[in-house]
Scaffold this motif. Structure first.
Motif, PDB file in Angstrom:
ATOM      1  N   GLU A  85       0.841  -1.203   0.000  1.00  0.00           N
ATOM      2  CA  GLU A  85       0.000   0.000   0.000  1.00  0.00           C
ATOM      3  C   GLU A  85       0.872   1.247   0.000  1.00  0.00           C
ATOM      4  OE1 GLU A  85      -2.293  -0.905   3.443  1.00  0.00           O
ATOM      5  OE2 GLU A  85      -0.706  -0.253   4.803  1.00  0.00           O
ATOM      6  N   LEU A  86       0.202   2.390  -0.220  1.00  0.00           N
ATOM      7  CA  LEU A  86       0.891   3.663  -0.334  1.00  0.00           C
ATOM      8  C   LEU A  86       1.747   3.969   0.896  1.00  0.00           C
ATOM      9  CD1 LEU A  86       0.881   5.651  -2.646  1.00  0.00           C
ATOM     10  CD2 LEU A  86      -0.846   6.987  -1.434  1.00  0.00           C
ATOM     11  N   GLN A  87       1.246   3.541   2.058  1.00  0.00           N
ATOM     12  CA  GLN A  87       1.964   3.777   3.313  1.00  0.00           C
ATOM     13  C   GLN A  87       3.351   3.114   3.301  1.00  0.00           C
ATOM     14  OE1 GLN A  87      -0.684   2.637   6.473  1.00  0.00           O
ATOM     15  NE2 GLN A  87       0.830   3.257   8.019  1.00  0.00           N
ATOM     16  N   ASP A  88       3.433   1.922   2.699  1.00  0.00           N
ATOM     17  CA  ASP A  88       4.727   1.237   2.598  1.00  0.00           C
ATOM     18  C   ASP A  88       5.684   2.045   1.726  1.00  0.00           C
ATOM     19  OD1 ASP A  88       3.777  -1.006   4.054  1.00  0.00           O
ATOM     20  OD2 ASP A  88       2.881  -1.833   2.230  1.00  0.00           O
ATOM     21  N   VAL A  89       5.153   2.593   0.641  1.00  0.00           N
ATOM     22  CA  VAL A  89       5.966   3.388  -0.280  1.00  0.00           C
ATOM     23  C   VAL A  89       6.488   4.626   0.433  1.00  0.00           C
ATOM     24  CG1 VAL A  89       5.977   4.657  -2.463  1.00  0.00           C
ATOM     25  CG2 VAL A  89       4.627   2.561  -2.251  1.00  0.00           C
ATOM     26  N   PRO A 110      -4.140  -2.937  -9.251  1.00  0.00           N
ATOM     27  CA  PRO A 110      -3.456  -2.054 -10.214  1.00  0.00           C
ATOM     28  C   PRO A 110      -3.576  -0.565  -9.871  1.00  0.00           C
ATOM     29  CG  PRO A 110      -4.764  -3.726 -11.346  1.00  0.00           C
ATOM     30  CD  PRO A 110      -5.137  -3.801  -9.899  1.00  0.00           C
ATOM     31  N   ASP A 111      -4.601  -0.196  -9.077  1.00  0.00           N
ATOM     32  CA  ASP A 111      -4.745   1.205  -8.654  1.00  0.00           C
ATOM     33  C   ASP A 111      -3.520   1.701  -7.894  1.00  0.00           C
ATOM     34  OD1 ASP A 111      -7.160   1.644  -9.753  1.00  0.00           O
ATOM     35  OD2 ASP A 111      -8.319   1.346  -7.908  1.00  0.00           O
ATOM     36  N   LEU A 112      -2.806   0.767  -7.268  1.00  0.00           N
ATOM     37  CA  LEU A 112      -1.629   1.154  -6.481  1.00  0.00           C
ATOM     38  C   LEU A 112      -0.613   1.898  -7.363  1.00  0.00           C
ATOM     39  CD1 LEU A 112      -0.135   1.012  -3.753  1.00  0.00           C
ATOM     40  CD2 LEU A 112       0.759  -1.226  -4.445  1.00  0.00           C
ATOM     41  N   ILE A 113      -0.496   1.489  -8.626  1.00  0.00           N
ATOM     42  CA  ILE A 113       0.441   2.164  -9.535  1.00  0.00           C
ATOM     43  C   ILE A 113       0.045   3.635  -9.683  1.00  0.00           C
ATOM     44  CG2 ILE A 113       1.392   2.214 -11.884  1.00  0.00           C
ATOM     45  CD1 ILE A 113       0.665  -0.786 -12.091  1.00  0.00           C
ATOM     46  N   SER A 162       0.312   2.587 -18.777  1.00  0.00           N
ATOM     47  CA  SER A 162      -0.766   3.583 -18.893  1.00  0.00           C
ATOM     48  C   SER A 162      -1.256   4.037 -17.527  1.00  0.00           C
ATOM     49  CB  SER A 162      -1.908   3.037 -19.751  1.00  0.00           C
ATOM     50  OG  SER A 162      -2.540   1.990 -19.058  1.00  0.00           O
ATOM     51  N   ARG A 163      -1.063   3.198 -16.501  1.00  0.00           N
ATOM     52  CA  ARG A 163      -1.459   3.598 -15.151  1.00  0.00           C
ATOM     53  C   ARG A 163      -0.395   4.455 -14.459  1.00  0.00           C
ATOM     54  NH1 ARG A 163      -5.770   0.989 -12.550  1.00  0.00           N
ATOM     55  NH2 ARG A 163      -6.772  -0.622 -13.798  1.00  0.00           N
TER      56      ARG A 163
END
Lengths: 251, 196
Positions: A85-89, A110-113, A162-163
């Motif tokens: 998840e975004l928090q890990d990033v 795929p939304d994570l990208i 594309s994402r």
């Protein structure tokens, strides 16, 4: 002219380098910071640190390691493994990583990208894809190559771009560990299809394999692990060889 | 040596902090105008988007502070672009220290990927930042927008077209590449800046 990149990959478990290392006069091979610094001195263009620890404690250890790498090493590095998840990033970029590599989490969600690209920019988002060649098709796998998805490599790579993916790291499961060269045909198809850099992974055994993946596979970068860790190929010698072969590398 | 890094809503500030510490300098990271004005050297780093970053700088009056600095200032990546007149990224009016436009790369061939990411060479180096034989050396870039070659260009790099890898005017120095991520060449450039 933009140089082709050589990228050693270090697998990390509980804060230590996993794969065996065989360097003469080098005692700290288990220390990921020391090994990364050695590769940097040898001419590595980037480093990848892959966290293969599963536990929560292991994650904390890895984040501490990322801080040490950022403090000691003056070339870019990517971190991967266990990013869901975004928090890990956010945690890993705040610790000093330049890019993150996401694999199974991107296929599942795929939304994570898009989230990573929107919050931190595409340039930090490396989408790693493990794929195997089966009856002429290249199919994507989850969980380090254990779970088949039936999804096409080329279709998924195009969607990832594309994402908002900034780079594609394609590991051929068919070629990985065999040391007979990279999956250059599939890599060239990716390079012709995509508008973002492609990193070749899986299959390096000899210097000529690197030349071929740049010349025939049209790869922007080549990643390898064991040939470097076991001292079979020295990065400094590899880059001299590539330069002689007409490949533009940083010396 | 009193070095200040301008603190704002951008990533990668800590990479510069680490790089300076490797050179034995512990910088202060601050948005305090007084603190910035009294530093020996100021570094304006940056990874982010031009328009929102300019809005942030204006809202915190940092735009006026940066323009008014008298000591050597080093802008890095987005920091360099924001020191220019205007950026195509978000159609942003920037600080205007360098009277030049910032443009987006327009690929001419399929192989021309944007962002320009990776190691590329410095040519025509002509400022004190590049003392020590850095002509032709590789440095690390990550960017989608570029500053065309102009009167203030202090080093050139070729990607799609020749562009400004570095700018210099009076006490203002800037690099499009990341010296903090450019290995020993980058260390030399940061050392040269600290010795100005």
């Amino acid at each position: 002219m933009l140089a082709k990149r050589i990228i050693p990959c270090l697998d990390i478990k509980d804060g230590k380098t996993v794969k065996g290392v065989n360097f003469v006069n080098f005692r700290d091979a288990g220390d990921p910071v020391e090994l990364g610094a050695l590769y940097s001195r040898e001419g590595a263009d980037e480093l990848v640190y892959l966290d293969i620890t599963a536990s929560h404690e292991g994650r904390k250890t890895f984040t501490e390691l990322v801080k040490k790498v950022a403090a000691h090493i003056s070339i870019p590095f990517t971190v991967g493994g266990g990013i869901n998840e975004l928090q890990d990033v956010d945690r890993l970029l705040s610790a000093g990583a330049d890019k993150v590599s996401i694999n199974s989490a991107a296929l599942r969600n795929p939304d994570l990208i898009e989230q990573i690209a929107k919050h931190f920019g595409s340039q930090v988002c490396v989408v790693a894809i493990d794929a195997n060649q089966e009856q002429g098709d290249w199919l994507c796998y989850l969980n380090g190559g254990r779970v088949p998805t039936g999804r096409s490599l080329f279709q998924w790579a195009t969607e990832a771009e594309s994402r908002g993916a900034g780079e594609i790291l394609f590991t051929s499961m068919t070629h990985d560990g065999v040391k007979q060269g990279y999956a250059n045909e599939a890599l060239a198809t990716l390079a012709d299809t995509l508008h973002i850099p492609v990193i070749a992974s899986g299959g390096a055994g000899e210097p000529v394999h690197f030349r071929d993946t740049f010349a025939l596979g049209k790869a922007d970068a080549a990643l390898a692990a064991s040939v470097f860790h076991f001292g079979e190929i020295r990065i400094s010698e590899l880059k001299q060889y590539l330069r002689q072969e007409g490949i533009n590398v940083r010396l | 040596m009193d070095v200040a890094i301008i603190k704002y809503n951008a990533g990668n500030i800590y990479s510069v902090d680490y790089a300076l510490k490797r050179l034995g300098v512990t910088p202060v990271i601050t948005a305090d105008p007084e603190r910035l004005r009294k530093a020996d050297k100021v570094i304006f780093p940056g990874v982010g988007e031009a328009f929102t970053t300019m809005e942030y700088l204006r809202a915190h009056q940092l735009d006026q502070v940066i323009k008014g600095l008298k000591q050597p200032v080093l802008g890095i990546c987005l920091g360099m672009q924001l020191m220019c007149q205007h950026s195509e990224e978000g159609n942003a009016d920037c600080l205007g220290i360098f009277p030049t436009e910032v443009k987006r790369f327009q690929p001419t061939r399929h192989e021309d990927k944007v962002p320009h990411m990776g190691w590329n060479t410095l040519t025509d180096v002509q400022s004190a930042l590049f003392e020590g034989g850095l002509e032709g050396q590789f440095v690390y870039f990550v960017h989608s927008y570029y500053v065309p070659v102009n009167t203030y260009t202090a080093a050139t790099t070729d990607y799609i077209l020749p562009f400004s890898a570095s700018l210099h005017k009076d006490n203002f120095y800037a690099t499009q590449f990341h010296p903090e991520k450019s290995g020993s060449v980058g260390e030399q450039i940061l050392k040269n800046f600290l010795q100005l």
